[in-house]
Design an enzyme around this catalytic site. Sequence first.
Site, mmCIF file in Angstrom:
data_model
loop_
_atom_site.group_PDB
_atom_site.id
_atom_site.type_symbol
_atom_site.label_atom_id
_atom_site.label_comp_id
_atom_site.label_asym_id
_atom_site.label_seq_id
_atom_site.Cartn_x
_atom_site.Cartn_y
_atom_site.Cartn_z
ATOM 1 N N HIS A 141 0.863 -1.174 0.000
ATOM 2 C CA HIS A 141 0.000 0.000 0.000
ATOM 3 C C HIS A 141 0.902 1.228 0.000
ATOM 4 C CE1 HIS A 141 -2.650 -2.868 2.187
ATOM 5 N NE2 HIS A 141 -3.645 -2.212 1.649
ATOM 6 N N HIS A 310 -11.583 -14.061 2.989
ATOM 7 C CA HIS A 310 -12.758 -13.263 2.634
ATOM 8 C C HIS A 310 -13.865 -14.160 2.078
ATOM 9 C CE1 HIS A 310 -10.151 -9.372 2.049
ATOM 10 N NE2 HIS A 310 -10.102 -9.859 3.276
ATOM 11 N N ASP A 335 -5.167 -13.919 -2.893
ATOM 12 C CA ASP A 335 -4.579 -13.537 -1.616
ATOM 13 C C ASP A 335 -4.581 -14.792 -0.758
ATOM 14 O OD1 ASP A 335 -3.900 -10.961 -2.148
ATOM 15 O OD2 ASP A 335 -5.092 -10.087 -0.549
ATOM 16 N N ASP A 346 -11.769 -11.525 10.078
ATOM 17 C CA ASP A 346 -10.658 -11.833 9.191
ATOM 18 C C ASP A 346 -9.413 -12.112 10.025
ATOM 19 O OD1 ASP A 346 -9.633 -11.960 6.633
ATOM 20 O OD2 ASP A 346 -9.317 -9.816 6.430
ATOM 21 N N ASP A 348 -6.642 -13.650 8.749
ATOM 22 C CA ASP A 348 -5.472 -13.541 7.864
ATOM 23 C C ASP A 348 -4.326 -14.449 8.294
ATOM 24 O OD1 ASP A 348 -6.537 -11.754 6.081
ATOM 25 O OD2 ASP A 348 -5.628 -9.981 6.964
ATOM 26 N N ASP A 378 -1.330 -12.445 1.905
ATOM 27 C CA ASP A 378 -2.032 -11.474 2.739
ATOM 28 C C ASP A 378 -2.316 -12.142 4.081
ATOM 29 O OD1 ASP A 378 -3.162 -9.193 3.571
ATOM 30 O OD2 ASP A 378 -4.885 -9.240 2.245
#
Lengths: 475, 475, 475, 475
Positions: A141, A310, A335, A346, A348, A378
């Site tokens: 990002h 997700h 991801d 989430d 992750d 991710d």
Amino acid sequence: MAGRILLLVLFMNAVFFIVNAVPETCPADLGGKCGEDGEWEGEFFPGVPKIKYEGPSSKNPLSYKWYNAEEVILGKKMKDWLRFSVAFWHTFRGTGAGPFGAPTKYWPWEDGTNSIAMAKRRMRANFEFLSKLGVDRWCFHDRDIAPDGKTLKETNSNLDEVVALAKELQGDKIRPLWGTAQLFMHPRYMHGAATSSELGVYAYAAAQVKKAMEVTHYLGGENYVFWGGREGYQTLLNTDMERELDHMAKFLEAAAAYKKKIGFNGTLLIEPKPQEPTKHQYDWDAATTLNFLRKYGLLAEFKLNIECNHATLSGHSCHHDLETARINGMLGNIDANTGDPQVGWDTDQFLTDVGEATMVMISVIRNGGLAPGGFNFDAKLRRESTDVEDLFIAHISGMDTLARGLRNAAKLIEDGSLAELVSKRYSSFDTELGAQIEAGKADFEMLEKKAMEWGEPKVASAKQELAEMIFQSAL
Amino acid sequence: MAGRILLLVLFMNAVFFIVNAVPETCPADLGGKCGEDGEWEGEFFPGVPKIKYEGPSSKNPLSYKWYNAEEVILGKKMKDWLRFSVAFWHTFRGTGAGPFGAPTKYWPWEDGTNSIAMAKRRMRANFEFLSKLGVDRWCFHDRDIAPDGKTLKETNSNLDEVVALAKELQGDKIRPLWGTAQLFMHPRYMHGAATSSELGVYAYAAAQVKKAMEVTHYLGGENYVFWGGREGYQTLLNTDMERELDHMAKFLEAAAAYKKKIGFNGTLLIEPKPQEPTKHQYDWDAATTLNFLRKYGLLAEFKLNIECNHATLSGHSCHHDLETARINGMLGNIDANTGDPQVGWDTDQFLTDVGEATMVMISVIRNGGLAPGGFNFDAKLRRESTDVEDLFIAHISGMDTLARGLRNAAKLIEDGSLAELVSKRYSSFDTELGAQIEAGKADFEMLEKKAMEWGEPKVASAKQELAEMIFQSAL
Amino acid sequence: MAGRILLLVLFMNAVFFIVNAVPETCPADLGGKCGEDGEWEGEFFPGVPKIKYEGPSSKNPLSYKWYNAEEVILGKKMKDWLRFSVAFWHTFRGTGAGPFGAPTKYWPWEDGTNSIAMAKRRMRANFEFLSKLGVDRWCFHDRDIAPDGKTLKETNSNLDEVVALAKELQGDKIRPLWGTAQLFMHPRYMHGAATSSELGVYAYAAAQVKKAMEVTHYLGGENYVFWGGREGYQTLLNTDMERELDHMAKFLEAAAAYKKKIGFNGTLLIEPKPQEPTKHQYDWDAATTLNFLRKYGLLAEFKLNIECNHATLSGHSCHHDLETARINGMLGNIDANTGDPQVGWDTDQFLTDVGEATMVMISVIRNGGLAPGGFNFDAKLRRESTDVEDLFIAHISGMDTLARGLRNAAKLIEDGSLAELVSKRYSSFDTELGAQIEAGKADFEMLEKKAMEWGEPKVASAKQELAEMIFQSAL
Amino acid sequence: MAGRILLLVLFMNAVFFIVNAVPETCPADLGGKCGEDGEWEGEFFPGVPKIKYEGPSSKNPLSYKWYNAEEVILGKKMKDWLRFSVAFWHTFRGTGAGPFGAPTKYWPWEDGTNSIAMAKRRMRANFEFLSKLGVDRWCFHDRDIAPDGKTLKETNSNLDEVVALAKELQGDKIRPLWGTAQLFMHPRYMHGAATSSELGVYAYAAAQVKKAMEVTHYLGGENYVFWGGREGYQTLLNTDMERELDHMAKFLEAAAAYKKKIGFNGTLLIEPKPQEPTKHQYDWDAATTLNFLRKYGLLAEFKLNIECNHATLSGHSCHHDLETARINGMLGNIDANTGDPQVGWDTDQFLTDVGEATMVMISVIRNGGLAPGGFNFDAKLRRESTDVEDLFIAHISGMDTLARGLRNAAKLIEDGSLAELVSKRYSSFDTELGAQIEAGKADFEMLEKKAMEWGEPKVASAKQELAEMIFQSAL
């Protein structure tokens, strides 16, 4: 408040944290020189060698047991099937902070500031990490790699400075799998970016995406991602959903136009997520996102970046959402992570479930690979994992799991019995009438005639348990 | 890192945040003097009057439509049924920060520090807030009301200083509904407090709870709460669950002993929550917590603090967990909030569902009220609600909803038809044989004889739709 | 309605179904003589040989790849660790019917009636099935194995007739792992059995359990199970939960007394399930059930039968509920199945996830095995699996998965590194002060003194990713 | 099996059930003559008068408190806003049977057969029920109203016979809101209807839909519904999802063509549901279904029938899916029911939550009503509700709740403050630049220029708590 010393302490997914009772020594156990304000000297990961393939019988946590980059599987090198990428934010900006907890990770190279100097040092750590892992791609990002300035102009200039270093460090071989703009952390985005109720925010988001696309292009990025964490609502009571969706479409339309304008050939990817941080996100899952793209005539400009965690949060298996994207010709990137089946947010986590990894790889193989997309990790260390070596262990484990999934998927394909079971199930359509139906030439009157003629149809067993047995035998 | 200027930026549930691009004026729209470093002068909420009861037809958001403190319902004043309390942390330390977002709230009185001076100013704001709402109780965590020091000793002394001011501000009428120790935010607690794998953390937690109990006692607190946000596990693979539970029992045993030693007569409360931040918390729900207390012989020393949003996260209705606590004689307090039925994490919203509030109040009335417990508003503004007046609107709305629930529950009780429907359902047990069964005197042989004699039993309709119709008619 | 010919068409979990458009031949593909009204001659599964262990490389679906009954693992034969049992109801009474679908399975031996003759024929099929699988145990509900009569007396006599045959067919080697009474299918139990609002139903249930315990005892059953599918509520609005729970306790008390009276030495097992068919079942999960047993002083009389799919429906991993039972000394039996992580009802699938099976077996090994309990396959063919051979494939797959889990668990234990990681985590408690804490001799004052003395405690990484890597390497 | 007496015992959502131990008298308490084989004489619901509006203070369960058919709200009669319809299947074919339970309902008029005579008698009961409720519409599946024959031809002729009676009983005023074909109960549909792996089943389904469309048209039905309960998969391992979706599209294309051919002008409706009976259904939710319709060019031919319980099972609020349909111009009908927020399957309860009903009616008013669609009560009595009067109570309760929702929604609209809050939020887009953005004329370069010029945008509070307070005040 103006006039006071201001510290930008905003990080991706966490806020950096300095406690009074600071540990006297860095807790990371692998040595290295503890972070000082000046230049970092020597290696960031001094105790960690270049990770090598040692095969399944190795007990060395810092080795690959299944991932052998150059090995050819189904006609392609493992590294070309897998196209791994390290996520800069989780690996280098993840601090372990969360809604109920302060940061837990004090990497030796961090000096507690969000300065440009620190941003550059962190970037060097990133490239040492990539090199030791043997991974050629990274994702970022904008706001993770460089600090906010006082104005957008200053922020952009900060970004340019760090990006220039990244470009240099990349060399010939390494490049971003994708870049993206962080449009969810800053309070200005609290009502959304493209879907904010405030026009000024829409414009600001446009400016930020414009810049992020430019730097991604400059770095040779292969894709550009949109994750709309704030594009949604907390309650419909105060929301004009229709107007917000129209704005989102216009925004993406402008993004696609700008991409062409600057000659960026990477794929634009949308990453669905059902909720969190918002109660409802507009890019809920693959199918919802496809409906949006079709409605607004944007299908040709975008593909999807499917994230396993997700997908499961939206009520699907990861494999389902991958297949939904694939059969719509829209699977662009994955991801690679996983969630906890009993947890409603989430997490992750790095994927370590071999069965799930095998399913994922079946979709990837059917898709002919993911290029120019790939697998972005991710995924983040658990908050309680605080050793520097944990960063390596987690990535190795995630890479090995997908590599094992690839090997298993290849075994299944080479064995052929699962594919045969499926094609046999539908063989009644491999007939003349089947072809007519599939060509849209069988009307209800003709079909009724057939049905009357044939009487009660025979229906075979679906053989699910056999399919599961065959699947499991490849693990 | 030592030697640098250190800022303690740790807050309850969020980390305070100062952006470069700071708003030039405070965003809160109700006036007041924007925060400066020196002493705060004048009111914190200058535009907000004392909130009064104006009845259901009022359109004034800053008035009560249903809560009329002195009005008598079923023989008791509303304020005595409801015993409302403001949660210091959500109201004064909530910043809107979360895993995907930086703080959004810049209350005019905040100066961006975590100093003792700021802590005191905030405490004054708290008491003005209580006074304007007309609420006599507040709840706090130790670390929310006073900053960490460099050592535990210094931390305790910071706490003493702020507590002394709170004592003074409380006057005769106001007191804590309960106090508690924050044992989840600091990184030392990442593996748990009483259940940490580190003995040093266990000891530290004991010291912290000891102090928090002392100050709660000193302030005249009516209860003391244990919420074990970190008492649980992220994965069983690295966890000795049995040993951890044993440690938790010893810890609570020592807490109960210390309570007696210092002459604190308040109730010790355990607050169940199924998960978040941990994957699995040991105090999963009311029944799980009761099993733990029974196993370790701690039942007599504790009661439960039921939080509605926690109940729903564990798969129960709030009413179910309240009733489970109540029929075990263990309903001590309620954390009045609600979750989003489609969301898998703790949203801590103010309860605005009249039907749910009515169910809650049915349990409270059956319990003969909650005293010495009450209703703590463990609820927070949405991240996007950034006006100072939103703090008032949210509390008024939450209080009015429970007040409306109380009025509805009273209507149902006075009407009597729902209670009659229930007692009629079980009337076959209001017989001699029923009494024998309930006394444990009906053995299988005797019951078989009866069953043979009677033949097929008659079974009446459960009349659920009628019960729902009666219930709804009271809303 | 009286005076008409009545057919008892009630089955376990389904209602038998006869369509007009009946298939002309039996759809089951393995041959055998299609069901006629008279006596069944010859084999039920003529095409299926005795299933043998052929090792992991075998491609034969009708062979074991991992389960080698006589092979010794960690000092015990696989068959003694696993103690497999076939569930009569799913295997022989499951028809594929459900809320949205009629039966799909027409086993060749079924004649479409629920007669005693048919019940006996089915029992023969059961024993041929057991014998071909090489499984020595079976589980049953009373009403699955024999039809209802017009009166309870007649029903009991039907049961006796079928049980006599079962006894004969069992021979020396085979016996029930457990028996149970079906207290949920008949409309009389719609409000519960022990918790029905109708006293007559309570008595009827007592009579039915009495008889089911007797026949289980007669057949040499090793355990007796209570699953309270109707012991719960649909809405609290019409329910007196406290009274219902009191009744349930009295009922179980009487059952325990009767067990002793008849000299039955098998374990009484309670099987938790959170919901379905009721909205809330009283035996929600292991912890809830333990709380109930402790409250009513029944802990010594019962153990738990943990079903994996029930555990996950209650928000736990299967491993969690097994461990909860185990560390409370209450793990008595396992209903070996699995659910779909994205599905909110009980799918009762055969477990084919090797990772989950490994976790399950870790708990079993820690428990020193399950005897006199075992693994009951409370699992059914998918509705769409309609070949007779699917019954075998499903069981083989489920058995192999657990056998593989056992092998993996043994590998992990023999390797030792996971256990070492765990014990090292808690080593700070393996000290003098640790011992004092664990003995309940460390009060808050002493602990505070230590905490002050020690300063900020050191907290090590939890090494979750390493633990996951080690775990995965054993799969 | 051929040659034996065959009984068609297949019902919608249940299988009729006759126990040996049949109750001597009908359990329904409202009198009426208990079912005999011959013609039914007199009323079906002798104790139930025509239901009248008596206003909110009435205590009479058999009266409307909020639904006053002829009263005008926002310029339209309540009956025209609400267009209620009784679902034939739940009301007249629901028996209370389920996966764990046998039927519980023995309506006095049922004779235990599935004969044509019984079908006709039931149809008469339906029309008496409609008339007493004052409802002008009904919905049906083909197989619920008439029994299967030995061949499709015979089945169709059975249907014609019953439909002729229905036509007669309808008179001038009453007509179907919609008809549909039952394509999920029969075993032939176990793998799907339009998506079955068997071509013969596809053809059979086409024939069945053809006929169902014809009879719906004949009866003056206003819509025709497709609910694809079996159009999905149980596991992707044995499924060719892409091919199945293609088949589904061809099927619907043929249906739309046939509709035109026979001159049927009613709307074709698709009813989304995420899962149950299948693990994954292709029409998951509104957005997924719209994606499908857009992909295959079918958008102009269909609208959506949104069911509240299906929406919540897919992770959305009912209001969300209604709004998603509405803003896509696709809201055609509502299946008015509700689920249990803690339950993971379709409970099809009558909606009694006033807040939810108000949200639903907001969508309906924004849509300008639903005509030619309406509200179908796809809702059933709880299994334990066994009195005939419960059928009336449930419908009255459901109708009153929606009527109350309509009144509340009208209050909110007339008050205007909620709408004002929303439009004010977006007012920055009611500007020249806003118009440019919404017209797609604002590119990234222009927006960046603005963002640079403006500096940090101001972002106002979302006022969620105020919106909730306003909303609640209308309840």
